[in-house]
Design an enzyme around this catalytic site. Structure first.
Site, PDB file in Angstrom:
ATOM      1  N   GLN A 178       0.820  -1.215   0.000  1.00  0.00           N
ATOM      2  CA  GLN A 178       0.000   0.000   0.000  1.00  0.00           C
ATOM      3  C   GLN A 178       0.857   1.269   0.000  1.00  0.00           C
ATOM      4  OE1 GLN A 178      -3.208   0.105  -0.490  1.00  0.00           O
ATOM      5  NE2 GLN A 178      -3.774  -2.025  -0.109  1.00  0.00           N
ATOM      6  N   SER A 198       2.838  -4.967  -5.227  1.00  0.00           N
ATOM      7  CA  SER A 198       1.840  -5.581  -6.092  1.00  0.00           C
ATOM      8  C   SER A 198       1.445  -4.639  -7.225  1.00  0.00           C
ATOM      9  CB  SER A 198       0.606  -5.908  -5.244  1.00  0.00           C
ATOM     10  OG  SER A 198      -0.417  -6.421  -6.047  1.00  0.00           O
ATOM     11  N   GLY A 199       1.309  -5.176  -8.445  1.00  0.00           N
ATOM     12  CA  GLY A 199       0.982  -4.352  -9.612  1.00  0.00           C
ATOM     13  C   GLY A 199      -0.383  -3.695  -9.538  1.00  0.00           C
ATOM     14  N   HIS A 200      -1.380  -4.450  -9.046  1.00  0.00           N
ATOM     15  CA  HIS A 200      -2.744  -3.928  -9.184  1.00  0.00           C
ATOM     16  C   HIS A 200      -3.103  -2.814  -8.211  1.00  0.00           C
ATOM     17  CE1 HIS A 200      -5.128  -6.200  -5.999  1.00  0.00           C
ATOM     18  NE2 HIS A 200      -4.025  -6.898  -5.995  1.00  0.00           N
ATOM     19  N   THR A 235       7.921 -19.681 -16.262  1.00  0.00           N
ATOM     20  CA  THR A 235       8.150 -18.743 -17.369  1.00  0.00           C
ATOM     21  C   THR A 235       7.579 -17.374 -16.994  1.00  0.00           C
ATOM     22  OG1 THR A 235       7.998 -20.563 -18.915  1.00  0.00           O
ATOM     23  CG2 THR A 235       7.745 -18.351 -19.839  1.00  0.00           C
ATOM     24  N   CYS A 323      -9.856  -8.555   0.850  1.00  0.00           N
ATOM     25  CA  CYS A 323      -9.593  -9.983   1.044  1.00  0.00           C
ATOM     26  C   CYS A 323     -10.513 -10.585   2.093  1.00  0.00           C
ATOM     27  CB  CYS A 323      -8.157 -10.194   1.484  1.00  0.00           C
ATOM     28  SG  CYS A 323      -7.029  -9.349   0.434  1.00  0.00           S
TER      29      CYS A 323
HETATM   30  N1  PLP Z   1      -0.422  -6.723   1.419  1.00  0.00           N
HETATM   31  C1  PLP Z   1      -1.285  -5.702   1.531  1.00  0.00           C
HETATM   32  C2  PLP Z   1      -1.037  -4.663   2.583  1.00  0.00           C
HETATM   33  C3  PLP Z   1      -2.384  -5.616   0.678  1.00  0.00           C
HETATM   34  O1  PLP Z   1      -3.247  -4.594   0.817  1.00  0.00           O
HETATM   35  C4  PLP Z   1      -2.575  -6.622  -0.300  1.00  0.00           C
HETATM   36  C5  PLP Z   1      -3.755  -6.595  -1.181  1.00  0.00           C
HETATM   37  O2  PLP Z   1      -4.848  -6.225  -0.791  1.00  0.00           O
HETATM   38  C6  PLP Z   1      -1.636  -7.664  -0.388  1.00  0.00           C
HETATM   39  C7  PLP Z   1      -0.579  -7.686   0.499  1.00  0.00           C
HETATM   40  C8  PLP Z   1      -1.780  -8.773  -1.384  1.00  0.00           C
HETATM   41  O3  PLP Z   1      -1.523  -8.343  -2.693  1.00  0.00           O
HETATM   42  P1  PLP Z   1      -1.885  -9.285  -3.916  1.00  0.00           P
HETATM   43  O4  PLP Z   1      -3.331  -9.048  -4.222  1.00  0.00           O
HETATM   44  O5  PLP Z   1      -0.985  -8.850  -5.035  1.00  0.00           O
HETATM   45  O6  PLP Z   1      -1.612 -10.675  -3.502  1.00  0.00           O
END
Ligand code: PLP
Length: 378
Positions: A178, A198-200, A235, A323
């Protein structure tokens, strides 16, 4: 009604220039980077460019960047590598407010005999460095603490944590998912050994992550294979790596300017809400908070109800971590903060560079209606 998306800590819209950069690698440039003919070599060079960008963003070396499938994989990989590198050390320190990918790994490790110390947080979600140092033991193999919290937006004192870890010769893993693009990161001055991103969360697609691995630290892969200098088999996900590289290039060009505008917008939103609605509570550490995040509660207004009402106006916010949203449980982060969730359950509003003042005005207008509608029904 146009959609108003205010849940950027869950995921972000893929930037169109990221999409454009990826497209050729889904179509005509489909070579495998391990192939030695030109179709492979060209792709390999593009991956190198992406790696260089990520390294620059973290003030790291190119060779220290490992591409993974997501930050959850990076987090699990870093933790498992630490315990496999130090098999006689059975103690880990983390916090009560980490992401599920860390928390669930810790639970698993407890089930196989590890001792995990979960540092507590105060009402504002802050940890104590004194408590951290007190908990360090001879058999501590890892400190795993996030750079910024996904629910309340707190930014943690990573440099000080890194200094403590270094002083006691313990590995330090930092989940920076974040924080990336919002907080300047320098892995060496922060004494970080491994870091995930993380990319997204930065306008690249879902399904691409990075694990930074400091050179010369002991490392055991999660997925064995020759790619990524033997640190992550499989890959390479070429188009997504290139997309991530482009997203990082935009952060490097922007030099955190976007964040100043986002923070002004967030602060404007909070002050308008407080002006118009009674009994509002904002969670988190106001001194050290991500510029885009607001965890905001309204007395006697159920956050789930509020979120669904807002959705009927095509406004998208969340009630915590994406999540956990399918699990009807209180947020572990807010519980750790000692929040009175019966009375003040928060929605999380998280902005991005794509949000505008017009959107915030529409959001606040509907929010006022929705809150009073729920309060009237009581
Ligand atoms: N760590 C934090 C603090 C996050 O907010 C998130 C995603 O919500 C992740 C890890 C996990 O990222 P990813 O979706 O790429 O597994």
């Amino acid at each position: 009604m146009a959609k108003i998306y205010l849940d950027n800590n869950a995921t972000t819209r893929c930037d169109s220039s990221v999409f454009d950069a990826m497209l050729p690698y889904l179509k005509e440039q489909y070579g495998n980077p391990s192939s030695i003919y030109s179709l492979g070599r060209e792709v390999k060079e593009k991956i190198r460019e992406a790696r260089r960008n990520v390294a620059m963003l973290l003030q790291a070396k190119e060779e220290e960047i490992v591409f993974t499938s997501c930050a959850s994989e990076s987090n699990v990989c870093a933790i498992m590598s630490a315990i496999r590198s130090y098999p006689l050390k059975k103690h880990i320190i983390t916090t009560k407010v980490e992401h599920a990918s860390i928390m669930e790994t810790m639970k698993y490790l407890e089930s196989i005999g590890y001792q995990i110390t979960y540092l507590s947080v105060d009402h504002y979600g802050r940890i104590s460095l004194e408590e951290l140092e007190k908990e360090i033991r001879d058999d501590t193999c890892l400190i795993a603490i996030m750079m910024a919290n996904n629910e309340i937006g707190n930014i943690y004192p990573v440099k000080e944590i890194g200094n403590l870890a270094k002083k006691h010769h313990i590995l330090f893993h930092c989940d920076a998912v974040q924080a990336v693009g919002k907080v300047p990161i320098d892995v060496s001055s922060m004494n970080i050994d491994t870091l995930s991103l993380s990319g997204h969360k930065i306008h690249a697609p879902k399904g691409i992550g990075v694990l930074y691995v400091k050179e010369k630290i002991p490392f055991v892969p999660l997925i064995f294979g020759h790619q990524e200098k033997n640190r992550r088999g499989g890959t390479e996900n070429v188009p997504y790596i290139i997309g991530l590289g482009k997203a990082v290039e935009m952060i490097l060009k922007d030099q955190y300017q976007n964040n100043k505008e986002i923070e002004v917008l967030r602060d404007y939103m909070e002050s308008e809400i407080k002006k118009e609605i009674e009994d509002v509570m904002i969670y988190g550490d106001f001194e050290n908070r991500l510029p885009n995040t607001s965890s905001i509660a309204f007395k006697d207004v159920d956050a789930n109800q509020l979120m669904l009402l807002l959705e009927s106006f095509e406004i998208f916010v969340s009630t915590g971590s994406a999540c956990n949203s399918e699990i009807a449980e209180d947020s572990h982060v807010l519980v750790a903060c000692g929040a009175n969730l019966g009375q003040y359950s928060p929605i999380r509003v998280s902005l991005s560079k794509f949000n505008t003042k017009e959107e915030i005005d529409i959001f606040v207008k509907h929010l006022i209606q929705c809150v009073s509608m729920i309060r009237r029904r009581k």
